[in-house]
Design an enzyme around this catalytic site. Sequence first.
Site, mmCIF file in Angstrom:
data_model
loop_
_atom_site.group_PDB
_atom_site.id
_atom_site.type_symbol
_atom_site.label_atom_id
_atom_site.label_comp_id
_atom_site.label_asym_id
_atom_site.label_seq_id
_atom_site.Cartn_x
_atom_site.Cartn_y
_atom_site.Cartn_z
ATOM 1 N N GLY A 41 0.844 -1.210 0.000
ATOM 2 C CA GLY A 41 0.000 0.000 0.000
ATOM 3 C C GLY A 41 0.868 1.245 0.000
ATOM 4 O O GLY A 41 0.567 2.219 -0.681
ATOM 5 N N TRP A 63 2.354 1.622 -3.364
ATOM 6 C CA TRP A 63 1.352 2.100 -4.325
ATOM 7 C C TRP A 63 1.417 3.618 -4.446
ATOM 8 O O TRP A 63 1.228 4.176 -5.520
ATOM 9 C CB TRP A 63 -0.049 1.675 -3.851
ATOM 10 C CG TRP A 63 -1.166 2.222 -4.698
ATOM 11 C CD1 TRP A 63 -1.708 1.657 -5.809
ATOM 12 C CD2 TRP A 63 -1.881 3.459 -4.492
ATOM 13 N NE1 TRP A 63 -2.703 2.457 -6.315
ATOM 14 C CE2 TRP A 63 -2.829 3.569 -5.524
ATOM 15 C CE3 TRP A 63 -1.802 4.467 -3.545
ATOM 16 C CZ2 TRP A 63 -3.696 4.643 -5.635
ATOM 17 C CZ3 TRP A 63 -2.657 5.558 -3.653
ATOM 18 C CH2 TRP A 63 -3.600 5.641 -4.688
ATOM 19 N N HIS A 64 1.713 4.279 -3.305
ATOM 20 C CA HIS A 64 1.733 5.736 -3.321
ATOM 21 C C HIS A 64 2.883 6.290 -4.156
ATOM 22 O O HIS A 64 2.758 7.344 -4.767
ATOM 23 C CB HIS A 64 1.839 6.283 -1.898
ATOM 24 C CG HIS A 64 0.559 6.170 -1.141
ATOM 25 N ND1 HIS A 64 0.174 5.017 -0.504
ATOM 26 C CD2 HIS A 64 -0.441 7.062 -0.944
ATOM 27 C CE1 HIS A 64 -1.005 5.220 0.058
ATOM 28 N NE2 HIS A 64 -1.401 6.436 -0.192
ATOM 29 N N GLY A 65 3.993 5.600 -4.135
ATOM 30 C CA GLY A 65 5.112 6.109 -4.913
ATOM 31 C C GLY A 65 6.262 5.140 -4.910
ATOM 32 O O GLY A 65 6.415 4.338 -3.978
ATOM 33 N N PHE A 81 0.411 10.000 -7.728
ATOM 34 C CA PHE A 81 0.353 8.568 -7.438
ATOM 35 C C PHE A 81 -0.435 7.860 -8.527
ATOM 36 O O PHE A 81 -0.639 6.729 -8.566
ATOM 37 C CB PHE A 81 -0.280 8.314 -6.070
ATOM 38 C CG PHE A 81 0.397 9.090 -4.963
ATOM 39 C CD1 PHE A 81 1.765 9.311 -4.996
ATOM 40 C CD2 PHE A 81 -0.322 9.601 -3.910
ATOM 41 C CE1 PHE A 81 2.393 10.022 -3.987
ATOM 42 C CE2 PHE A 81 0.294 10.309 -2.892
ATOM 43 C CZ PHE A 81 1.652 10.520 -2.931
#
Lengths: 329, 476
Positions: B319, B322-324, B476
Site C-alpha cells: 500500500g 502504491w503511493h510512490g 500517485f
Amino acid sequence: MNKAGIQTPSTTDFDEVIGRTRKSNVEFTMFNEGFSMGRINQYGYLGPDYSPEKKAGTLRIALLGDSYVESFQLYRRDQFHSIIEAKLSQNLGMPVEVLNFGRSGFDLADMYAYQQTFVKRFHPDLVVYFLSEADLVCTQTDPLVPKAIVSNGKIEITNALMPADYLNSFVKTKILFQNSSILQMLNNSRKLIKEGQLFPKLFDKFYIQKSKEANHAKTNLKVPEVAIKIAENFSSKVVVCNRGTEQLSQGFLYILESNQTPYLDLNDTLSIYTNSGGGDPFYWPVTKKQGHWNYQAHQVVGNYLSNHLELIVRENRDKKPIEVEPLLP
Amino acid sequence: MLFNSFIFFIFLAVVLPLYYWLPRKLRNPLLLISSYVFYGYWDYRFTSLLAISTIIDFFVGKKLHDSPDPKIRKRWLLLSMFSNLGILAVFKYYGFFVSSFAPLAAIFGGNLDYLHLNIILPVGISFYTFQTMSYTIDIYRKRLEPTRNFIDFAVFVSFFPQLVAGPIERASNLLPQIAKTPLPSRSQIEKGIVLIATGLFKKVMIGDTAGRIVDHIFTQPGLYKSPELLAALILFSIQIYADFSGYSSIARGTAKLLGIELMKNFEQPYLSRNITEFWRRWHISLSTWLRDYLYISLGGNRKGVNRMYLNLMITMVLGGLWHGASWNFVIWGGLHGVYLAIHKLILGNKKVSDQYHYTGWWSFMKFIFNILTTFVLVLFTWLFFRATDFHTASIFLQKMIHWESSEFAFRFATITLTFASAMLLFDVFEYYTRSHTFLLKIRNKGVVAGILIVLLMVSFLFMFQSEALPFIYFQF
C-alpha cells in the site's frame, strides 16, 4: 487569513514627509518565489528595532535599494544583511547594525529622496545604494513618494507633485486595506487584471498569447540630469553597489569616480559563483521560478560585501587608501 | 485538468448543460469524450494508456465470464493483471527498481546506468489501474457480471470526476449508474454544489496555503529551526488531508451533478481513536481495495495468527509502495503495518467501534487522549511520506532531538493552530451530523447560499492571484 499567513493585509501607510511608507509594528508572511516571515519594526523599516539614536561605538550601515535589498523572499537570518552584520561585528570587533531600507520598485531618485527624508534620521556611518542600470532612469513611478527634482542646478526633494486625488483616496481607504486580507486579495487581483492576466488565468492553455515584438536593441541609456545631480551630491558616507547584471553607465561611473564614491560591483562575483558551478543565483528550486537572489546568492553577496565594506570602513578609519580587489567568498 | 483551475469550471460549464440537454443514449459518449479531454488536457499522449487498459479489461471481462474452464479463466485474469501491473511497473516502478538494484550491481562490478530512462509518470495511473483490475477480479470471483457495452465500460474507467485521484470505485457501484445515464435530482444538485464549494475551499484555502509553507521547509530543512520544522510536519498532515479530502469532495460533488454517486473517501480520519479506526476513515476506497483484493487474496486472517500479521505487513508495505516508487513510502506503509499489527495484538478479539458516544467527562477525556495519541503516531509516519529522501528525514529527526528555539515559534504555532482549527471545524460538523453536506442542515437557505458564495468567492480569489498547486495524490 492573516493569522494563517495566507494573505497579509496591506503593509503600506502614508507619512506627510516620507510619502508612502511602511506601516510600523506589522508582522508579515510573504510568499513569492521564496517564503519568509518578518516584521516591520516600530520605526517603519524591516528588521530589528534599531532606533534613530545610535549607540556610541556602533557602526551603522544603511542599505538602500529596491526589492533585492528588501529581500522579502527569505528570512532576515538568511539575508545578506545578517551576514554582513555578523561578519563585520566579528572582524571589526565592534557592534555593527545593518538597517534594511530596501523598497520594492525604488529607483535612484526614490532612494535618494528616502535617504533625505527618512534614512538620515538613523545616523548611518555608511549608506550603500544598490543600483541597477534601470534605476538610473529615475522615473519614480510611485505617485505617492517624494520626488527628487533638479531646480536651479540643485537637487531638491518635494512632496508637492503628489496627485491630490490619488493621495486622498489612498489616505481614506488605507485603513480598509491595512485590516482586510480579502480586500488585499481583491487589490492583488485588480492589479493582475490590469497587467492583462485575466484571460491567461481563465483560459490557461487555451489562451493564445499575442506575440509581442521583442525589443532586442540595447537601450543606450543617457543618464538623466537628476541622476547626475544625485551622484554629485553623494556624501562621503555613500557606497554604490551595482546589483544588476549589466555595468552601470560610464557617465554615472565617471561621476562616482570624480566624487571618490566607493563603487562595488556584484556582477563579477555572482558570475564567478555561477561559472564555478554554484548554480543560477536567481533560481528558486521550490517554486521553480526565476526571481531575486536565492539563498546561495545571498550568502555570496553577504560574504563579498562584508569583505569590501570592512575594507572601506578600515580605509575610512586609517585614512589610508586600500586597493579593493574582487573577492570570491 | 486541475479541479482548482478556472479552466475546469469552464469545462464543467460546457459539459453539464450538454449532458442535461442531450438524449439519454448520447450522454455516455459525451462523458467519454469529456473524460478524455479532461485527462488529455495534461498530456494527450497518455490517453493511449487509458485506452489500452480499457480495451484489454473490457475483453478480458467478457472472456472471463464466458469461459467455464477455471484454467482458462485464470489465464485471462493473469493477462489482465500482467497488462495493468505491467503498465504500472514500466511507468511507475521501473526507475525505482533500477536505482534500487544499482548499488547491488555495483558490488559485483556491474553498472546499470544504461538502464536509466526518464519516464514521465502518467497522472492518476495507479487509480484507474486499480479500478479496472477490481473489475476483472470481481468477474473472476463471479461477484460481477461484465458489461456488454464498451462505451459504458470506457466511461467507468475514465469517468473524469474520479479519474486521476479517486475515489477508486468498484464496478458494482459505478457501472450500473453509468449504464442508467441518470439526470441528477434536486437533492443531488444541492449536495453537489455544497461538496464542490467546501471541497474547493479545503483544497485551495487550507491545503494549498498550508502546502506553500510545507514545500519551502521540506525542500530546504537545513535552513529552518526545530519549531518551524515541527510546524511544517503538522501543516503537512493538514495539507494532505485538506488536499485529498477536498479533491474527493469536488469529485463526489461533480459526479452528483451528473446524477452519479461516488463512495466517500474520508470520514474525519484525524478524529480516530486508534490506528485501525484511522484506516477505516482515511482513503477508504484504497484501504478497502487493499483489504478486498490483496489482504484477503493473501489469506487474510484465515491462515493462522502469524500469517495474518505477515499478510497485514505485506498489504501495508505494498500500500505504501502504491503511493510512490520510493523507499520512503515503503517505510511509511511499513510503520502503519507495525502500528496495525500491534493494535491487533492488543485488541485480541475485541471489536472496534467507529463512533464515539459520550458517557461522561472521563470518557470524553479518554476520547481526546486517544485521538491525540493516534494523531501523533500518524504524524510520525507523515515525515517519511513527505520527505523526499532519507537525508531530509534525518535532518528533521536530528532537529527534533537537538531542539533549538526560533524567534518565529509563536508565529508558526499560530499559523498551525489556525489551519488545524479550520480543518477541525469541518470535521466536527461532519462527525456530529454524520454528513459531508452538513451545511444543508441549516434551515435558512439564504444563509446556506451566503456561506457557499463566500467559500467559492474566496477560493476563486485566491486561485486567481496564486498559481494552482496540483493535488498531492495526482503523482500517485
